[in-house]
Design a protein around this motif. Sequence first.
Motif, PDB file in Angstrom:
ATOM      1  N   UNK A 120      22.808  50.364  45.509  1.00 38.81           N
ATOM      2  CA  UNK A 120      22.010  49.293  46.110  1.00 38.81           C
ATOM      3  C   UNK A 120      22.823  48.689  47.252  1.00 38.81           C
ATOM      4  N   UNK A 121      22.180  48.461  48.384  1.00 29.11           N
ATOM      5  CA  UNK A 121      22.865  47.900  49.539  1.00 29.11           C
ATOM      6  C   UNK A 121      22.484  46.426  49.723  1.00 29.11           C
ATOM      7  N   UNK A 122      23.444  45.657  50.237  1.00 26.94           N
ATOM      8  CA  UNK A 122      23.150  44.295  50.678  1.00 26.94           C
ATOM      9  C   UNK A 122      22.586  44.397  52.094  1.00 26.94           C
ATOM     10  N   UNK A 123      21.391  43.858  52.307  1.00 34.85           N
ATOM     11  CA  UNK A 123      20.746  43.949  53.620  1.00 34.85           C
ATOM     12  C   UNK A 123      21.597  43.263  54.680  1.00 34.85           C
ATOM     13  N   UNK A 124      21.488  43.768  55.902  1.00 36.29           N
ATOM     14  CA  UNK A 124      22.239  43.227  57.028  1.00 36.29           C
ATOM     15  C   UNK A 124      21.833  41.781  57.303  1.00 36.29           C
ATOM     16  N   UNK A 125      22.700  41.016  57.955  1.00 29.46           N
ATOM     17  CA  UNK A 125      22.358  39.633  58.278  1.00 29.46           C
ATOM     18  C   UNK A 125      21.037  39.523  59.029  1.00 29.46           C
ATOM     19  N   UNK A 126      20.298  38.491  58.703  1.00 33.96           N
ATOM     20  CA  UNK A 126      19.006  38.226  59.349  1.00 33.96           C
ATOM     21  C   UNK A 126      18.851  36.721  59.478  1.00 33.96           C
ATOM     22  N   UNK A 127      18.019  36.269  60.432  1.00 38.25           N
ATOM     23  CA  UNK A 127      17.792  34.814  60.548  1.00 38.25           C
ATOM     24  C   UNK A 127      17.263  34.240  59.242  1.00 38.25           C
ATOM     25  N   UNK A 128      17.760  33.047  58.892  1.00 37.51           N
ATOM     26  CA  UNK A 128      17.348  32.407  57.654  1.00 37.51           C
ATOM     27  C   UNK A 128      15.913  31.904  57.772  1.00 37.51           C
ATOM     28  N   UNK A 129      15.066  32.306  56.814  1.00 38.40           N
ATOM     29  CA  UNK A 129      13.673  31.857  56.802  1.00 38.40           C
ATOM     30  C   UNK A 129      13.587  30.495  56.129  1.00 38.40           C
ATOM     31  N   UNK A 130      13.086  29.506  56.837  1.00 42.51           N
ATOM     32  CA  UNK A 130      12.959  28.158  56.305  1.00 42.51           C
ATOM     33  C   UNK A 130      11.491  27.874  56.023  1.00 42.51           C
ATOM     34  N   UNK A 131      11.164  27.594  54.754  1.00 43.64           N
ATOM     35  CA  UNK A 131       9.792  27.254  54.390  1.00 43.64           C
ATOM     36  C   UNK A 131       9.004  28.460  53.909  1.00 43.64           C
ATOM     37  N   UNK A 132       7.993  28.242  53.046  1.00 43.40           N
ATOM     38  CA  UNK A 132       7.215  29.343  52.462  1.00 43.40           C
ATOM     39  C   UNK A 132       6.526  30.233  53.486  1.00 43.40           C
ATOM     40  N   UNK A 133       5.941  29.667  54.513  1.00 44.82           N
ATOM     41  CA  UNK A 133       5.210  30.499  55.472  1.00 44.82           C
ATOM     42  C   UNK A 133       6.133  31.399  56.265  1.00 44.82           C
ATOM     43  N   UNK A 134       7.296  30.857  56.649  1.00 45.15           N
ATOM     44  CA  UNK A 134       8.260  31.680  57.377  1.00 45.15           C
ATOM     45  C   UNK A 134       8.826  32.762  56.457  1.00 45.15           C
ATOM     46  N   UNK A 135       9.029  32.428  55.183  1.00 47.14           N
ATOM     47  CA  UNK A 135       9.479  33.414  54.198  1.00 47.14           C
ATOM     48  C   UNK A 135       8.460  34.546  54.093  1.00 47.14           C
ATOM     49  N   UNK A 136       7.174  34.172  53.992  1.00 49.91           N
ATOM     50  CA  UNK A 136       6.113  35.186  53.889  1.00 49.91           C
ATOM     51  C   UNK A 136       6.093  36.093  55.112  1.00 49.91           C
ATOM     52  N   UNK A 178       7.264  41.422  57.448  1.00 54.06           N
ATOM     53  CA  UNK A 178       7.780  42.188  58.586  1.00 54.06           C
ATOM     54  C   UNK A 178       8.871  43.173  58.170  1.00 54.06           C
ATOM     55  N   UNK A 179       9.834  42.714  57.350  1.00 53.80           N
ATOM     56  CA  UNK A 179      10.988  43.553  57.025  1.00 53.80           C
ATOM     57  C   UNK A 179      10.876  44.215  55.656  1.00 53.80           C
ATOM     58  N   UNK A 180      10.165  43.599  54.727  1.00 60.26           N
ATOM     59  CA  UNK A 180       9.883  44.151  53.407  1.00 60.26           C
ATOM     60  C   UNK A 180      11.136  44.390  52.553  1.00 60.26           C
ATOM     61  N   UNK A 181      12.230  43.747  52.899  1.00 55.36           N
ATOM     62  CA  UNK A 181      13.419  43.861  52.066  1.00 55.36           C
ATOM     63  C   UNK A 181      13.272  42.950  50.852  1.00 55.36           C
ATOM     64  N   UNK A 182      13.417  43.475  49.635  1.00 58.35           N
ATOM     65  CA  UNK A 182      13.444  42.583  48.480  1.00 58.35           C
ATOM     66  C   UNK A 182      14.552  41.539  48.642  1.00 58.35           C
ATOM     67  N   UNK A 183      14.388  40.415  47.968  1.00 59.28           N
ATOM     68  CA  UNK A 183      15.330  39.295  48.088  1.00 59.28           C
ATOM     69  C   UNK A 183      15.914  38.992  46.713  1.00 59.28           C
ATOM     70  N   UNK A 184      17.231  38.918  46.626  1.00 58.45           N
ATOM     71  CA  UNK A 184      17.876  38.553  45.375  1.00 58.45           C
ATOM     72  C   UNK A 184      17.703  37.052  45.154  1.00 58.45           C
ATOM     73  N   UNK A 185      17.295  36.670  43.940  1.00 59.91           N
ATOM     74  CA  UNK A 185      17.005  35.261  43.647  1.00 59.91           C
ATOM     75  C   UNK A 185      17.364  34.982  42.193  1.00 59.91           C
ATOM     76  N   UNK A 186      16.923  33.833  41.689  1.00 65.36           N
ATOM     77  CA  UNK A 186      17.069  33.480  40.273  1.00 65.36           C
ATOM     78  C   UNK A 186      15.678  33.262  39.698  1.00 65.36           C
ATOM     79  N   UNK A 187      15.577  33.287  38.376  1.00 71.01           N
ATOM     80  CA  UNK A 187      14.252  33.274  37.752  1.00 71.01           C
ATOM     81  C   UNK A 187      13.494  31.977  38.005  1.00 71.01           C
ATOM     82  N   UNK A 188      14.191  30.896  38.341  1.00 73.93           N
ATOM     83  CA  UNK A 188      13.512  29.622  38.599  1.00 73.93           C
ATOM     84  C   UNK A 188      13.120  29.437  40.061  1.00 73.93           C
ATOM     85  N   UNK A 189      13.348  30.440  40.886  1.00 78.27           N
ATOM     86  CA  UNK A 189      13.035  30.286  42.303  1.00 78.27           C
ATOM     87  C   UNK A 189      11.534  30.022  42.469  1.00 78.27           C
TER      88      UNK A 189
END
Length: 332
Positions: A224-240, A245-256
Amino acid sequence: MTFSGPSHDIDPRLLRAFTAVAEELHFTRAAARLYVAQQALSRDIRRLERELGAELFVRTTRQVTLTPDGERLLPYARRVLTAHDELGDAFRAAPRPLLVDLNTPGLAHERILRRARELAPEQELMARYESGLTGAAREILAGRLDTSFGRYGGLAAGLRTRLDSQFVRYERMAVILPEDHELAALPEVPLDRLAGERIYAGAGNDRTPEWTDLAGRLFAGRGIEVAAPAPLAIGPEEFRRIMAKHRNPVLAVVDFPPMPGCVLRPLVDPVPLSPVSLVWRKGLRHRGLDALRTAAAEIAAHEGWLDRPAASWLPEGEPGTPGQPATPGTGE
């Protein structure tokens, strides 16, 4: 004798003794006003005179008068004592707010803050959202924050020596996927199913290197690779938008918190854990912090947050976790 100035900070108690004698011009009355013995008052005046290198009073059997140096000191002493009293009144009347970084809205840290407010309703605990313990630690040490939550063991050793921590939780890790991703249909995602994927874990974000480091340790040897640096998405709509656009899964925690167009799935086989601690500046004393620590311990005990799940993964020797020293070279 001329006024030569103090060699170090003057105890306000000595200035209070001097002011009482200067205003009463009588040692017995001044001692009664201060509720001290006349002998103790005389001793304080002599000590002040030694520290200042100046004689402040002329004493005779009939009267007490101020010397020129005493007259010069009196207005300064009054101003210092006024400021000293105002300082004490300010903290007694309105305790300083405790600035609490919760990292990201919607996490379990908000429950701890709510409970702390119930335990100490007279204290003002103000929420902040700094997103990343490394960034928050810099703010804590600069005095712009008081506490934060996150992976204490992922901080640089030099930072840890200037901070205190309380372990709060083993938090299960998860992955955020586009809702049409082939793994989105699974209720849980085995780690080996992520082989070949590039997972975003905050690479390049100087506020969250402790999270990127955790991801790198988890992914090592699993393809498994750590994705290259990308601009930080701020807010739900920007995250979506970024996810679409990039479709990279995001590592998170279960309460996210839920994100539009995405699903969150716990990781298993093994169950990877993110160790969460409450962190604050060494030496900080605040009743709001006491309430926060009590709330964290209370909820952790009730929810079983300190029980490590079976078949789980955690970085070996993680500082600050149960059974591990908090700082390098110590048993704390």
